[in-house]
Design a protein around this motif. Sequence first.
Motif, PDB file in Angstrom:
ATOM      1  N   ASP A   1       0.850  -1.182   0.000  1.00  0.00           N
ATOM      2  CA  ASP A   1       0.000   0.000   0.000  1.00  0.00           C
ATOM      3  C   ASP A   1       0.888   1.235   0.000  1.00  0.00           C
ATOM      4  N   PRO A   2       1.061   1.871  -1.164  1.00  0.00           N
ATOM      5  CA  PRO A   2       2.044   2.950  -1.246  1.00  0.00           C
ATOM      6  C   PRO A   2       1.710   4.115  -0.321  1.00  0.00           C
ATOM      7  N   LEU A   3       0.431   4.427  -0.186  1.00  0.00           N
ATOM      8  CA  LEU A   3       0.059   5.578   0.635  1.00  0.00           C
ATOM      9  C   LEU A   3       0.312   5.286   2.111  1.00  0.00           C
ATOM     10  N   ALA A   4      -0.068   4.089   2.552  1.00  0.00           N
ATOM     11  CA  ALA A   4       0.053   3.761   3.965  1.00  0.00           C
ATOM     12  C   ALA A   4       1.495   3.552   4.386  1.00  0.00           C
ATOM     13  N   SER A   5       2.387   3.249   3.433  1.00  0.00           N
ATOM     14  CA  SER A   5       3.755   2.961   3.857  1.00  0.00           C
ATOM     15  C   SER A   5       4.662   4.193   3.796  1.00  0.00           C
ATOM     16  N   LEU A   6       4.081   5.352   3.481  1.00  0.00           N
ATOM     17  CA  LEU A   6       4.856   6.598   3.556  1.00  0.00           C
ATOM     18  C   LEU A   6       4.343   7.437   4.726  1.00  0.00           C
ATOM     19  N   ASP A   7       5.243   8.128   5.384  1.00  0.00           N
ATOM     20  CA  ASP A   7       4.842   8.972   6.508  1.00  0.00           C
ATOM     21  C   ASP A   7       4.033  10.163   5.975  1.00  0.00           C
ATOM     22  N   PRO A   8       2.754  10.270   6.418  1.00  0.00           N
ATOM     23  CA  PRO A   8       1.900  11.315   5.841  1.00  0.00           C
ATOM     24  C   PRO A   8       2.381  12.726   6.171  1.00  0.00           C
ATOM     25  N   ARG A   9       3.218  12.873   7.187  1.00  0.00           N
ATOM     26  CA  ARG A   9       3.656  14.210   7.580  1.00  0.00           C
ATOM     27  C   ARG A   9       4.992  14.591   6.981  1.00  0.00           C
ATOM     28  N   MET A  10       5.557  13.736   6.148  1.00  0.00           N
ATOM     29  CA  MET A  10       6.843  14.064   5.530  1.00  0.00           C
ATOM     30  C   MET A  10       6.645  14.316   4.045  1.00  0.00           C
ATOM     31  N   THR A  11       7.318  15.317   3.519  1.00  0.00           N
ATOM     32  CA  THR A  11       7.251  15.520   2.075  1.00  0.00           C
ATOM     33  C   THR A  11       7.928  14.318   1.423  1.00  0.00           C
TER      34      THR A  11
ATOM     35  N   SER B   1      11.065  11.809   2.635  1.00  0.00           N
ATOM     36  CA  SER B   1      10.984  10.350   2.768  1.00  0.00           C
ATOM     37  C   SER B   1      12.095   9.675   1.971  1.00  0.00           C
ATOM     38  N   ILE B   2      12.327  10.180   0.774  1.00  0.00           N
ATOM     39  CA  ILE B   2      13.356   9.560  -0.062  1.00  0.00           C
ATOM     40  C   ILE B   2      14.738   9.796   0.538  1.00  0.00           C
ATOM     41  N   ALA B   3      14.928  10.984   1.159  1.00  0.00           N
ATOM     42  CA  ALA B   3      16.254  11.340   1.684  1.00  0.00           C
ATOM     43  C   ALA B   3      16.575  10.637   2.997  1.00  0.00           C
ATOM     44  N   GLU B   4      15.553  10.128   3.674  1.00  0.00           N
ATOM     45  CA  GLU B   4      15.777   9.595   5.018  1.00  0.00           C
ATOM     46  C   GLU B   4      16.841   8.489   5.079  1.00  0.00           C
ATOM     47  N   PRO B   5      16.794   7.492   4.180  1.00  0.00           N
ATOM     48  CA  PRO B   5      17.840   6.460   4.256  1.00  0.00           C
ATOM     49  C   PRO B   5      19.243   7.035   4.053  1.00  0.00           C
ATOM     50  N   LEU B   6      19.351   8.112   3.274  1.00  0.00           N
ATOM     51  CA  LEU B   6      20.661   8.740   3.071  1.00  0.00           C
ATOM     52  C   LEU B   6      21.193   9.303   4.369  1.00  0.00           C
ATOM     53  N   LYS B   7      20.283   9.925   5.142  1.00  0.00           N
ATOM     54  CA  LYS B   7      20.719  10.509   6.415  1.00  0.00           C
ATOM     55  C   LYS B   7      21.252   9.430   7.336  1.00  0.00           C
TER      56      LYS B   7
ATOM     57  N   GLU C   1      20.844  16.782  -4.243  1.00  0.00           N
ATOM     58  CA  GLU C   1      21.221  16.409  -5.602  1.00  0.00           C
ATOM     59  C   GLU C   1      20.874  14.946  -5.872  1.00  0.00           C
ATOM     60  N   MET C   2      21.234  14.069  -4.897  1.00  0.00           N
ATOM     61  CA  MET C   2      20.980  12.639  -5.087  1.00  0.00           C
ATOM     62  C   MET C   2      19.488  12.332  -5.121  1.00  0.00           C
ATOM     63  N   VAL C   3      18.737  13.009  -4.248  1.00  0.00           N
ATOM     64  CA  VAL C   3      17.284  12.797  -4.220  1.00  0.00           C
ATOM     65  C   VAL C   3      16.686  13.222  -5.559  1.00  0.00           C
ATOM     66  N   ALA C   4      17.138  14.373  -6.057  1.00  0.00           N
ATOM     67  CA  ALA C   4      16.600  14.867  -7.325  1.00  0.00           C
ATOM     68  C   ALA C   4      16.898  13.887  -8.452  1.00  0.00           C
ATOM     69  N   GLN C   5      18.128  13.351  -8.441  1.00  0.00           N
ATOM     70  CA  GLN C   5      18.486  12.376  -9.469  1.00  0.00           C
ATOM     71  C   GLN C   5      17.608  11.143  -9.397  1.00  0.00           C
TER      72      GLN C   5
ATOM     73  N   ALA D   1      11.865   4.807  -5.032  1.00  0.00           N
ATOM     74  CA  ALA D   1      13.000   5.730  -4.936  1.00  0.00           C
ATOM     75  C   ALA D   1      13.644   5.641  -3.549  1.00  0.00           C
ATOM     76  N   ARG D   2      12.788   5.558  -2.525  1.00  0.00           N
ATOM     77  CA  ARG D   2      13.294   5.480  -1.154  1.00  0.00           C
ATOM     78  C   ARG D   2      14.102   4.194  -0.962  1.00  0.00           C
ATOM     79  N   ALA D   3      13.583   3.094  -1.531  1.00  0.00           N
ATOM     80  CA  ALA D   3      14.293   1.827  -1.390  1.00  0.00           C
ATOM     81  C   ALA D   3      15.588   1.827  -2.198  1.00  0.00           C
ATOM     82  N   MET D   4      15.605   2.578  -3.318  1.00  0.00           N
ATOM     83  CA  MET D   4      16.741   2.518  -4.236  1.00  0.00           C
ATOM     84  C   MET D   4      17.849   3.509  -3.908  1.00  0.00           C
ATOM     85  N   ILE D   5      17.571   4.495  -3.069  1.00  0.00           N
ATOM     86  CA  ILE D   5      18.469   5.641  -2.944  1.00  0.00           C
ATOM     87  C   ILE D   5      19.868   5.241  -2.492  1.00  0.00           C
TER      88      ILE D   5
END
Lengths: 307, 601
Positions: free
Chosen positions: B372-382, B386-392, B405-409, B439-443
Motif C-alpha cells: 500500500d504505497p500511501l500507507a507505507s509513507l509517513d503522511p507528515r513528511m514531504t 521520505s526519499i532522503a531519510e535512508p541517506l541521512k 542532488e541525489m534525491v533529485a536524481q 525511490a526510497r528503497a533505491m536511494i
Amino acid sequence: MLAYSLRRLLVAIPTILLLIVACFFLMHFAPGGPFTSERPLPPAVLANIEARYGLDQPLWKQLWDYLYNIVVHFDFGPSFKFKDRDVNDIIAQGFPISLTYGSLSFLAATTVGVSLGIAAAIKHNSWIDYFAVGLGIAAQALPNFIMGPILILTFTLWLGLLPGGGWNGGQWQYLIMPVIALATSYMGSIARITRSSMLEVLNSNFIRTARAKGLPTRTVIWRHALKPTLLPVVSYLGPVFVYVLTGSVFVDIYFSTGGLGQAYVGSALSRDYAVLLGVTILYGALTVVVNLLTDLAYAWFDPKIRY
Amino acid sequence: MSLFSVKDLRVQFNTADGVVEAVKGISFDINPGECLGIVGESGSGKSQTFMAAMGLLPPAGQALGSATLNGQEILNLPINKLNKIRGDDVGMIFQDPLTALTPHLRIGQQMREVLQVHEGLQGSAARARCLEWLDRVRIPEAKRRLDQYPHELSGGMRQRVMIAMSMLCNPKLLIADEPTTALDVTVQADILDLMVRLQKDEGTAIALITHDMGVVARMCDRIQVMRLGQFVEAGDTREIFRAPQHEYTRTLLDAMPRIDAGDAPKALDKIEDPLLKVDDVKVHFPIHVSGGLFGRKVPLKAVDGVSFDIRKGETLGVVGESGCGKSTLARAVLQLIEPSGGNVSWLGHPIVGLKRAELNKYRKDLQIVFQDPLASLDPRMTISASIAEPLKTYRPDLTDRERKEMVAQMMERVGLKANMINRYPHELSGGQNQRVGIARAMINKPKLIICDEAVSALDVSIQAQIVELLRELQQEFGLSMIFISHDLSVVRAVSNRIMVLYLGRIVELGDGEEICSGPIHPYTKSLISAVPIPDPDVERSRQRLKLPGELPSPMDPKAALRFLPSRLAAGQTDYVPQLSEVKPDHFVAEHDSLDTIMNGA
C-alpha cells in the motif's frame, strides 16, 4: 465466557492489593498526618492518639494489620477524623446516595446522548445535527461545577420550583438538579461519539449491502447499523459508569446530597487514611467489575469477540 | 426490448472544490440474459454509474438523466419505491466480501430478511429457500452456515453467500461490482464459474464491473470500455479483444500480462556463492485458543521450513494464495520479524539474531517496497524527505546540497517530476506514491529489493509502468529482487525463477516459464489453470484443474498434507513433504498422484 470472567476476577485480586499498597505508602509519605492541625497538639497527647490508632507502629506493621482486618473481618478500620464512626459506616451511608443519583445520571446521559447522536447522524447536516453538535460542545464547556450554580440560580432562586439542596431520602424534587448537573457533560460526549460512530457505520460496505437488498431505512438503521455504532460508545461508558456511581464532590457540595464524593475529597484533605483507602478500594473494585462487564458487553455487540 | 437501459446518465458530486462530474452522460442497454462488462480503471466512474441507477450514491452525489428497468424509470425514485426493486428485480454483489455482510447478524438472518421484505416469506419456508440457494452456490455444509456469523466464513464463501442472497428473489439483473477482485485466483475461478452457470440456468442478466481483462474475457458477451466518466469503446467481446479500436482499449490490453504468452526472463545459472541464502527458515506465531481456565497457545506455522537462495541480478517470484506466508517470509528474510528457526545469510554472513546496530550495516543493501504505497509513507513528511531519510542514516557524511542532488536524481530516475519535491503523499496518485516508495528503497543502491505485492493495489496500466521501471532499475544497477505477488501473470513477466508457497512451505521452485507452462505439482497446476487469460477464445476453451475442498486454514494440521493423502491415511500427520530436484534447478515437493488427491479429500 465463565472461565474468562473467573480469570478476570482472579487477576483483579492482585490488582486491588497493589492499589492498596501503593495508596497506603503514597499517603503516609505525604507530609502531615490526620492529627496535624493549625494548633499543634502537645506531644504527649499526640503520642497517645497515634498509639490508639496504631500510627506509632512501623509502616509495614500498619499495612499488615490493615490488610489483615480487611481480609479476615472485612473491616476497613475506624475513621481518624470522625470519632465513633468507622469506614464501613461512612461508605454505607454515602454510597447509596451516590449510587442513586449516579445511576440516574448515567441512565439519563446514555439514553438522551445516544438518541441525540443517532438522530444527528441520520439527519446529517440538518437542524437536529447542528443542535447535537452544539450541545456536545456546550456540555463540555459546562462541567458540573458550573452547571450546579446555574441550576440553583434558575430553578431555586428565580423560579422557586425546586429545593436548593438536601437529600430527603431521595425524593424526586431533590434528585432533579443533581442528576442534570452530573449528566449534562457526559450526555454531550456520548452524543458526539454516537454521532460520529453512526456516520462512519452508515458509510460502511455492509450498510450499502443492506440498502441494496431493498430493506426499509428503519430496518437498515436499527437492525444493521445500531450495534456496530454502539461499540465505541460502550467503551466510553465503562469508565463513565464508575465516575458517576461513586458520586461527584461538586454535586455533593452544591446540593448537599451527602454522597460519597464529599467524604472522599474531605478525607484526602484531612489525611483521614482509613476513609481515603476505603473509598479508593471501592473505586478500584467497581472499576474492575465494570471493565469486566464492558468487555462482556463487547461480545454481545460483536460476535467476532469470543472469550 | 432491453431489460435495463441507461440514457445520458450524469453523476455529479458536490465537493469543497465545486461540482465534480464523475459520469459524463453515458448511454447503454443490457438485454435479458446477457453479460455486459463495464471495464475501466479506478476513477472511471464505472461503479458510480450503477450506484446512481440504484439510488445508492453517497449524500453528496446526484444523478441526472434516465435509467429504466423493463421500461419503468428508476432513476431518483423515492426510496420506498426503489426498495421494491432493489434486492427483488435487481441483485447486487460487491467487491469486498469481507466487509459487505453485516458482522453481527447470522448468515441465515441476513438472507431471510430479503425474503421477508420482498415476498413476505417467513419461518421454515424462508429457511428452506435460503438453504436451497446456499446449496446452489455450492457452499459446503449449508445448514450449518445459516447459523454462522460472516467472520466464521472464508472470503470466497462470503462472496458465495452474497451471490446466494442477491439471487434469492430471482432477479432479472445481477450487478456485480468487482466481484472477484479481493479473492485468490482459485476462488475467483470458482466464483466466475458459478456466475456463468447462474446466467445460463436462471437467465439472469449480469452487469459485470471490473478492471480485469482476464475476467472479462471469460465472462462477458459485450463490453463497454469506460474512461474518465465516458465510454471510449463498446462492442462484442471477441471483436474488441481481436481488434481494439480505441487507443485506451489497446493500452489496457497491452498492459495486461499473460501467463501463457509474452516474454519471460530465463533462470540464471547456478553460482557458488549466492547473494542471499535462506536456510530452513521458520516463523511460528503463538495463537491463543480457548480451553481450560487460562486457555492455551498453539503455534501458527506461517512459514515452516523454507530454503532458497538468490543469485546476483536475478528476480525470484514468490506466489501463493492468501495465508501461504509470502509476506511473513519477506519480513523474516529482512529480519523485520525474528524467525523462530533457521538461518538467513547475506554474502556468507549469517544475519539472524544480530544486534540492531550490526544488522543496520546489512539493511543498507536489503530494501523492501510495500503493497500500500500511501500507507507505507509517513503522511507528515514531504516525499523528498521520505526519499532522503535512508541517506541521512547511511551517508551522514553528505552535505545537504549533495543529498538534495541525489534525491533529485533518483526522483528523475523513477519518473517523478522535479517540482514534486515538496508534495505530501496524499497529494499524489497511487502510482506516483509507489514510485516514491521505490525511490526510497533505491536511494542507497541496495543489492536486493523485496517487492511485497508492490504493484497489486495499482491499476493495470500503472502496474505495467511500475513493473517496467523495476526491470529497468534492475538492469541498470544489477540488483536482485524478490517479487512477491498473488498475481501469477505479473510474477511470470518479471521473474527468472518462481517459488510457489502453500501454507508456509515450498511446493515448487524452478524456472519461471517452466513453472507456468509445465507445472508439476498438483497445487501449482490448479493455481496456473485458474489464472484468467485476457483472450476470450483461449480462456473459454481452457480446462481448469479444480482441487477438492476450500482454501485450507493454516491452523488445520491436516491441511499441510493435502497433497499427500496417503501419509494422512497412514496416520503420519506430522510428516513433512520433502523437496526433490526433478530436473536441474527445478524442485517439487513430494505429492501423491493427481487421482489419489482428487479422490482423497
